[in-house]
Design a protein around this motif. Sequence first.
Motif, mmCIF file in Angstrom:
data_model
loop_
_atom_site.group_PDB
_atom_site.id
_atom_site.type_symbol
_atom_site.label_atom_id
_atom_site.label_comp_id
_atom_site.label_asym_id
_atom_site.label_seq_id
_atom_site.Cartn_x
_atom_site.Cartn_y
_atom_site.Cartn_z
ATOM 1 N N ASP A 201 6.714 3.271 -76.465
ATOM 2 C CA ASP A 201 8.055 3.272 -75.867
ATOM 3 C C ASP A 201 9.084 3.168 -76.997
ATOM 4 O OD1 ASP A 201 10.314 3.040 -74.381
ATOM 5 O OD2 ASP A 201 9.649 1.321 -73.201
ATOM 6 N N ARG A 204 12.938 2.218 -76.287
ATOM 7 C CA ARG A 204 13.372 0.822 -76.389
ATOM 8 C C ARG A 204 13.181 0.281 -77.806
ATOM 9 N NH1 ARG A 204 10.954 0.808 -71.181
ATOM 10 N NH2 ARG A 204 12.321 0.019 -69.525
ATOM 11 N N HIS A 230 7.294 8.088 -75.328
ATOM 12 C CA HIS A 230 8.427 7.739 -74.462
ATOM 13 C C HIS A 230 9.705 7.747 -75.304
ATOM 14 C CE1 HIS A 230 10.682 6.234 -71.244
ATOM 15 N NE2 HIS A 230 10.342 4.958 -71.247
ATOM 16 N N GLU A 233 15.297 6.083 -73.239
ATOM 17 C CA GLU A 233 15.431 4.929 -72.356
ATOM 18 C C GLU A 233 16.911 4.600 -72.214
ATOM 19 O OE1 GLU A 233 14.810 2.724 -70.258
ATOM 20 O OE2 GLU A 233 12.756 3.308 -69.801
ATOM 21 N N ASP A 285 13.438 10.450 -69.739
ATOM 22 C CA ASP A 285 13.892 9.899 -68.453
ATOM 23 C C ASP A 285 15.235 10.509 -68.055
ATOM 24 O OD1 ASP A 285 11.694 8.365 -68.359
ATOM 25 O OD2 ASP A 285 12.650 6.480 -68.891
ATOM 26 N N HIS A 289 17.277 5.551 -65.981
ATOM 27 C CA HIS A 289 17.104 5.018 -67.335
ATOM 28 C C HIS A 289 17.822 5.879 -68.373
ATOM 29 C CE1 HIS A 289 13.551 2.183 -66.485
ATOM 30 N NE2 HIS A 289 14.063 2.568 -65.334
#
Length: 324
Positions: A201, A204, A230, A233, A285, A289
């Motif tokens: 992720d 983040r 990912h 965010e 996203d 998000h």
Amino acid sequence: LTEVNTGLALTNTIETFSVPLLICIFAPTFIFDMRIITSLLFLLLAFVGVAQGRDKGQTSVPHLLPLPHQIDYAGHSFTIGRPVRLVMDNALADCELLSEILTNDLGCSISHAAAPVVSVCRVESIMGTDEPVLEGFEPEAYRLLIDGDSIVISAVSSLGVIRAAQTLQQLAETEKGRVRALPGVVITDWPAFKVRGFMHDVGRSFISYDELVEEIRLMSRYKINLMQWHLTERQAWRFEVKAHPELTDAASMTRFAGCYYTQQQCRAIDSIAHRYGVYVIPEIDMPGHSTYFKKAFGWFSFNRTFLEPARGHRIAIAIDPCYI
């Protein structure tokens, strides 16, 4: 069940004491012939020695992770750290990882004149395997035969060669360092699960390009085959879009401000992952998000016109099941 257990116990008892019982039965007859008794003792010691030798061979590769489906111990060990000849099937010639592991991990040099040979053969199927099938994922089954002066890898695809090479890499290492020789084995292996992945992720918590490359390399050693990347965010958008530099502007981010991946780095990550047999699934996203979007542009709109792709392109929308 009691009868079965009793039978097993009796069988184990007979196997355990069969040789001593034979000695006890026949010893009175030949009590005065010490040569026969001595011969029986030598046979018993030889039997124990063979069993111990077999056990040592079998416990020589317990560190393989994941443990292959089938390991048969036979043949002679293969000495590493010497010149070897690499013979590749033309259909699998794009597997560069094998050469890398032979030189870096096994300490071998590639020589066309060397007697020891590492052969790679493409086959239509590998008998005895039961690999699950999933669209978009190549077969990974392989058979690895190590014996004396030869290593033979049989695989259906280049990905199978990569998995065999990663097994060679593990066979060559111990907690004390590199071994001197690989055990004589026949390993047949295939994945129990077609998707074996991990997620980063970075939207983040940003991870540097160099660290990401190192983690892909390390995870692939244990045959992890997928990385979910990912990239966006609420806190940030992490990959370069040259038409919209606002997305990667530090003012649009609330964590690790100003940290993102260039387009060149994104392509390199995908290429490196492919080299190690790892699929990359990028996650973006939208509309959830995506606070970064409003911070970057000052507005947010989600409509069909906004998502209309250019001619000749497709948009694939992935839905995170956590938010359904």
